[in-house]
Structures are given as C-alpha cells and as structure tokens.
Design an enzyme around this catalytic site. Structure first.
Site, PDB file in Angstrom:
ATOM      1  N   SER A 104      72.766  55.263  40.326  1.00 29.51           N
ATOM      2  CA  SER A 104      74.199  55.069  40.563  1.00 29.51           C
ATOM      3  C   SER A 104      75.023  56.348  40.425  1.00 29.51           C
ATOM      4  CB  SER A 104      74.743  53.992  39.622  1.00 29.51           C
ATOM      5  OG  SER A 104      74.030  52.794  39.765  1.00 29.51           O
ATOM      6  N   GLU A 122      74.798  58.134  28.740  1.00 30.86           N
ATOM      7  CA  GLU A 122      73.391  57.710  28.689  1.00 30.86           C
ATOM      8  C   GLU A 122      72.848  58.067  27.317  1.00 30.86           C
ATOM      9  OE1 GLU A 122      69.964  56.220  28.821  1.00 30.86           O
ATOM     10  OE2 GLU A 122      71.278  55.897  30.564  1.00 30.86           O
ATOM     11  N   ASP A 168      75.957  48.734  33.709  1.00 27.50           N
ATOM     12  CA  ASP A 168      74.590  48.401  34.134  1.00 27.50           C
ATOM     13  C   ASP A 168      73.653  48.407  32.926  1.00 27.50           C
ATOM     14  OD1 ASP A 168      72.230  48.095  35.529  1.00 27.50           O
ATOM     15  OD2 ASP A 168      72.189  50.143  36.292  1.00 27.50           O
TER      16      ASP A 168
END
Length: 283
Positions: A104, A122, A168
C-alpha cells in the site's frame, strides 16, 4: 485469527481488492489541486519480491495479481481504477515478468504528487528498515517504527486537511478487533475530514460481522462496505474473502468498485464468487 505477514500474501485476492480501493480513492483525491496526506497504519515492507521464499511458499499471488496481469495482456479493462492499478504493476515489472508487487505505501508513493505528503508506521523490526529505505529521497514523508495507534496520536491531524488513512491490521491477536474500533475512533476524532479505508479478512463470518457492527455503531456517519469472497464462507481454517470498510468515501467510489468487481469477480474465483458494495451508514 490470522498470521498475516504481507510478504507471504503479496498480490493475493485480498491485496487486489484492497489496492484497487486505495487506487480509486487516491485518483479521486488527485482531482483537486490542493495537496492531501496519505497515512498508512500497518505499512509492512512496502515492496515485495514474488520470487522470495515467503511468496513462493504460498503462491497466492498466482491466483490474484497473476490472473489479472494475464488477462490484461489480452486488452485493457473498462474500469479506470483497475487499469491504473495494473499500470503500476507493469511499471514495477517492465520486462513483463511478474517479479515484484507493491504494498500500500509503495502504491501511494507511485501515485501521489510531490506536494502530497505520506505518513507510515510499521512496528516489525525486519519490515521497518526496508520500508524506510524506500522513502529516504522523497520529501513530505514521515516513516516511523511505531505502533499504529500511537501513530494516530503522533501524526494526526496532518498539515493537509484532506487525506486517506489506510488501516490494515494483521489480525494476529484476539484483541485486534477491539483495538481496531478504539483506534479508528481516536483517528476519526483527530482527523474527521479524512477518508478511512479499513481492511478486514473473512475467516469466521460471525466474528467479522460483530466487528463491522461495532464500527457501524460508533456513531460515525457515511460508511461504505466493499467485500469480495472468491470462496464460500467456511468455519474451517483460512481466509475465504476480504473487504474494505470505507468511511467518508468519495461519492464516485461505490460505482467505480462495482464496475471493477463486475469485471474481475469470476476471474479470481474457482467457482461462484460473491461480492457486495453496500452503504452501511448514510451521510
């Protein structure tokens, strides 16, 4: 629950739907000259080798992006969003061999204008350095090794008051459904103007319906549900489909995704696939 490392599942049917929705939203945001912000909460490594041990172990990309690219060689699709998405994959694989697939944040990097900003978080110690390296030369980028929901507190609202927030989660822990609802409420409170696109897996139907009901009952308006299932619901192990719950969707999104799914639904399925594009909560 899933054990969903992006590298094992890059380019599968879930990625196709997720990234098709992402592309359609970004194309709409780019219709205005005013800059916007893209925020990715669980960004992964950003770019994936389909020749890697992980991708080859599952081979899921073959029944996802692999089928779409094979079909695209016979001619373009009718959907603008679908063709734009496939053009990005072709750009990464100029020799025609399907070797790389963008996550993405990489898709956003390829589509956004220099004046648009990118934010990504992340936490994984292996994926974060790989992600960070891809944005070292890009201005208006903030890439942090940080928990997704801590990232909402640290980065939202952004300077630009338009944007897309892609959420996500890996859905590896039983608490992640509850964390998702709380995190979404926090982000929305801080940045209510944004479009939110939340990916979810279809594993056990009752569980996913419960979390969708919880989001539906938050009081947040303007919710659109997009879901594609190449397999029938099953109580056994494994993901039979996936979806995107979109808050503040572009007014064109429902029609755009319906048109795209009508073209690719049977292509990505071994039998009778099912899909829906449904308004959950009106404006």
């Amino acid at each position: 629950m899933l054990s969903y490392r992006h590298s094992y599942h890059a380019g599968n049917h879930a990625d196709v739907i997720k990234h098709l929705v992402e592309v359609a939203i970004i194309l709409y945001l780019k219709k205005k000259d005013k800059p916007f912000c893209y925020h990715d909460s669980h960004a992964g490594a950003g770019l994936y080798s389909l020749a890697s041990e992980q991708a080859q172990k599952t081979g899921e990309y073959k029944d996802g992006i692999g089928r779409l690219m094979a079909k695209a060689q016979q001619g373009a699709f009718l959907s603008t969003a679908l063709n734009t998405y496939l053009d990005l994959i072709k750009e990464l694989n100029p020799d025609g061999n399907l070797a790389f697939y963008p996550g993405s944040p990489a898709i956003a990097k390829m589509l956004l204008r220099p004046t648009d900003s990118i934010q990504a978080t992340e936490l994984h110690p292996t994926d974060f350095p790989l992600l960070q390296t891809q944005f070292l030369q890009r201005g208006f980028s903030r890439i942090e090794q940080m928990d997704a929901y801590a990232g909402f507190k640290a980065m939202l609202p952004p300077l630009h008051k338009r944007g897309l927030v892609l959420i996500d989660p890996p859905y590896e822990l039983k608490t992640e459904y509850q964390d998702l609802v709380k995190g979404l409420q926090l982000a929305y409170q801080r940045f209510p103007q944004a479009t939110y696109a939340i990916w979810y897996p279809v594993i056990e139907r009752s569980s996913i319906e419960a979390v969708i009901d919880a989001i539906k009952n938050t009081g947040i308006r303007n919710q659109l549900r997009i879901e594609y299932c190449p397999k029938a619901d099953s109580e056994g192990f494994g993901m039979t489909g996936s979806g995107m719950l979109v808050i503040n969707p572009p007014y064109t999104l429902a029609a755009d995704i319906k048109a795209a799914l009508a073209e690719i639904s049977d292509l990505l399925s071994e039998g009778a696939a099912s899909w829906q594009v449904t308004e959950l909560v009106p404006e």
